[in-house]
Design an enzyme around this catalytic site. Structure first.
Site, short mmCIF file in Angstrom:
data_model
loop_
_atom_site.label_atom_id
_atom_site.label_comp_id
_atom_site.label_asym_id
_atom_site.label_seq_id
_atom_site.Cartn_x
_atom_site.Cartn_y
_atom_site.Cartn_z
N GLY A 18 -27.36 16.05 14.79
CA GLY A 18 -26.22 15.60 15.58
C GLY A 18 -25.29 16.74 15.85
CB SER A 19 -22.11 16.89 17.69
OG SER A 19 -21.53 15.72 17.15
CG PHE A 20 -19.87 16.70 13.74
CD1 PHE A 20 -19.06 17.76 14.11
CD2 PHE A 20 -19.66 15.48 14.36
CE1 PHE A 20 -18.06 17.60 15.06
CE2 PHE A 20 -18.67 15.31 15.30
CZ PHE A 20 -17.86 16.38 15.65
N GLY A 21 -24.22 18.51 12.32
CA GLY A 21 -25.13 18.84 11.23
C GLY A 21 -26.53 18.32 11.46
CG LEU A 23 -30.36 12.84 8.02
CD1 LEU A 23 -29.16 12.87 7.07
CD2 LEU A 23 -30.43 11.50 8.72
CE LYS A 38 -24.02 14.22 8.94
NZ LYS A 38 -23.12 13.10 9.29
CG ASP A 128 -18.62 8.02 17.09
OD1 ASP A 128 -18.60 7.57 18.26
OD2 ASP A 128 -19.44 8.88 16.70
#
Length: 476
Positions: A18-21, A23, A38, A128
């Site tokens: 995703g935009s933040f890491g 998985l 994550k 979100d």
């Protein structure tokens, strides 16, 4: 990447990003338990995994909240280890040919409202809400919905004083444009009402297959957000909910009539959908649309089809025996999913068989479960590197009001604001003691005659334990 996390979690294959890491699948080398891992590079421009892990810790123990097993730094990465979960509701929506039946949507709505309410009782907004951030459990928790991805979460009130955050405007769009509330598009600080409005869009997305503001073309991301905002504001609630039960109209009118610091009446919203569920004659048997597609014999055994009501001699409603018939058919089948390609992988790994004896647990909204995530290209999520600032020409019209909130405690802020209308008119209530829409204000506008009764919030029994997180650095 050959890495052992925290001395006992071995990293496996990548299962999402995703935009933040990113998985990964992991396994506890001591117990053999599969977990989700994550990772976030410590040099990332806008780190948030540490913040997210704190929210997971704050929310531990709630139904549908994954267990956090470990957090720390390994080499160049911040790492969070949590329960492995099944497919997201977006995955399952796609598996069901991008449309869900009313029965499935109502069964989901009850759990989704509970998840959002729980976060709010702990003093946090999600910010979100979207299908990708709700995952089904695994095995005996396969019928339980889990809420994930708290990286954009924000504390909306002080855990000790219960003082609400102040009303503000000219805020960047935080979240996913497709499901963002009207006021979020207009730059208004988010509060509890916005999570609920976003949830309403998720439900309509499931029922209708798409939302009116999907697929809009634009040259830049900002222009696209502008077009989504304009379409959302100009679409009356009655048009959005066309050909759907009036309860959904009532839901949106209620959410948009809430003032900034109002405590929502979650019980009223759940009752709207529960009464509709009973009136339709459905059984709350956890036979979802994807269950019927994967195991057609369950649908026929339970007296339901994927597009019709249940016709049964049992009394319809939420008190019916949840999954007894499903247990007989599935036996000891462990419902196991992988992300991405969750359902397809599940189908390959588990051919339909009904020969095992019954051993399936009745999964109600109980405790904990597992984790996993997939990012979809069409999610239009605004990340920290490209925020959208609402243009001043469509700024929300704010007006101070001293009307006391009937729901919030005495320590909640009384500052409130008028919302900008995004509906073309009122709907009608659905009886059974619920307020009619004629008693509500025009969607999006505040009313001094607003008279919904609010349920008194139960005292948070874990406040003392949570106060150690009061110094948590929170999003601006």
């Amino acid at each position: 990447m050959d890495l052992v996390i925290g001395g006992k979690f071995k990293l496996g294959k990548k299962i999402g990003s995703g935009s933040f890491g990113e998985l990964y699948l992991g396994v506890n080398v001591q117990t053999g338990e599969e977990v989700a891992v994550k990772l976030e590079n410590v040099k990332t421009k806008h780190p948030q995994l540490h913040y997210e892990s704190k929210l997971y810790m704050l929310l531990q123990g709630g139904s549908g909240i994954p267990n956090i097993k470990w957090f720390g730094v390994e080499g160049d990465y911040s790492v969070m280890v949590i329960d492995l979960l099944g497919p997201s509701l977006e995955d399952l929506f796609n598996y069901c040919n991008r449309k869900l039946t009313l029965k499935t949507v109502l069964m989901l709505a009850d759990q989704l409202l509970n998840r959002v309410e729980f976060m709010h009782t702990r003093g946090f907004l999600h910010r979100d809400i979207k299908p990708d951030n709700f995952l089904m459990g695994l095995g005996r928790k396969a019928n339980q919905v889990y809420i994930i991805d708290f990286g954009l979460g924000k504390k909306y009130r002080d855990l000790q004083t219960h003082k609400h955050i102040p009303y503000r405007e000219n805020k960047n769009l935080t979240g996913t444009a497709r499901y963002a509330s009207v006021n979020t598009h207009l730059g208004v600080e988010q509060s509890r009402r916005d999570d609920l409005e976003s949830l309403g869009y998720v439900l309509m997305y499931f029922l209708k297959g798409s939302l009116p503001w999907q697929g809009l073309k634009a040259g830049t991301k900002k222009q696209k957000y502008d077009r989504i905002s304009e379409k959302k504001v100009s679409t009356p609630i009655e048009v959005l909910c066309k050909n759907q039960p009036s309860e959904f109209v009532s839901y949106f009118h209620y959410c948009r009539s809430l003032r900034f610091d109002d405590k929502p009446d979650y019980s009223y919203l759940k009752r709207l959908f529960r009464d509709l569920f009973i009136r339709e004659g459905y059984q709350f048997d956890y036979v979802f649309d994807w269950t019927v597609l994967k195991y057609p014999q369950i649908g026929s055994s339970s007296g339901s089809s994927s597009r019709t009501r249940h016709h049964t001699t049992a009394k319809p409603g939420f008190n019916a025996d949840p999954i007894e018939r499903q247990e007989r058919i599935l036996g000891k089948e462990t419902t196991r999913y992988k992300i991405p390609g969750a359902v397809e992988a599940f189908s390959r790994r588990h051919p339909t068989t009904t020969s095992s004896p019954r051993d399936r647990s009745r999964s109600r909204n109980s405790d904990d479960g597992p984790f996993s995530k997939q990012t979809h290209g069409d999610s239009e999520r605004a990340n920290s590197s490209s925020r959208y600032r609402a243009s001043s020409s469509r700024k929300a019209v704010a007006a101070s009001s001293s009307r006391p909130s009937s729901a919030g405690g005495p320590s909640e802020s009384r500052t409130s604001s008028r919302l900008v209308s995004s509906s073309g008119g009122g709907g009608s209530g659905s009886g059974n003691g619920r307020p009619s829409t004629s008693q509500r204000v025009q969607a999006g506008y505040e009313s001094k005659t607003l008279s919904f009764s609010r349920a008194t919030a139960a005292r948070n029994t874990r406040e003392d334990q949570l106060r150690s997180f009061e110094l948590l650095s929170l999003r601006k």
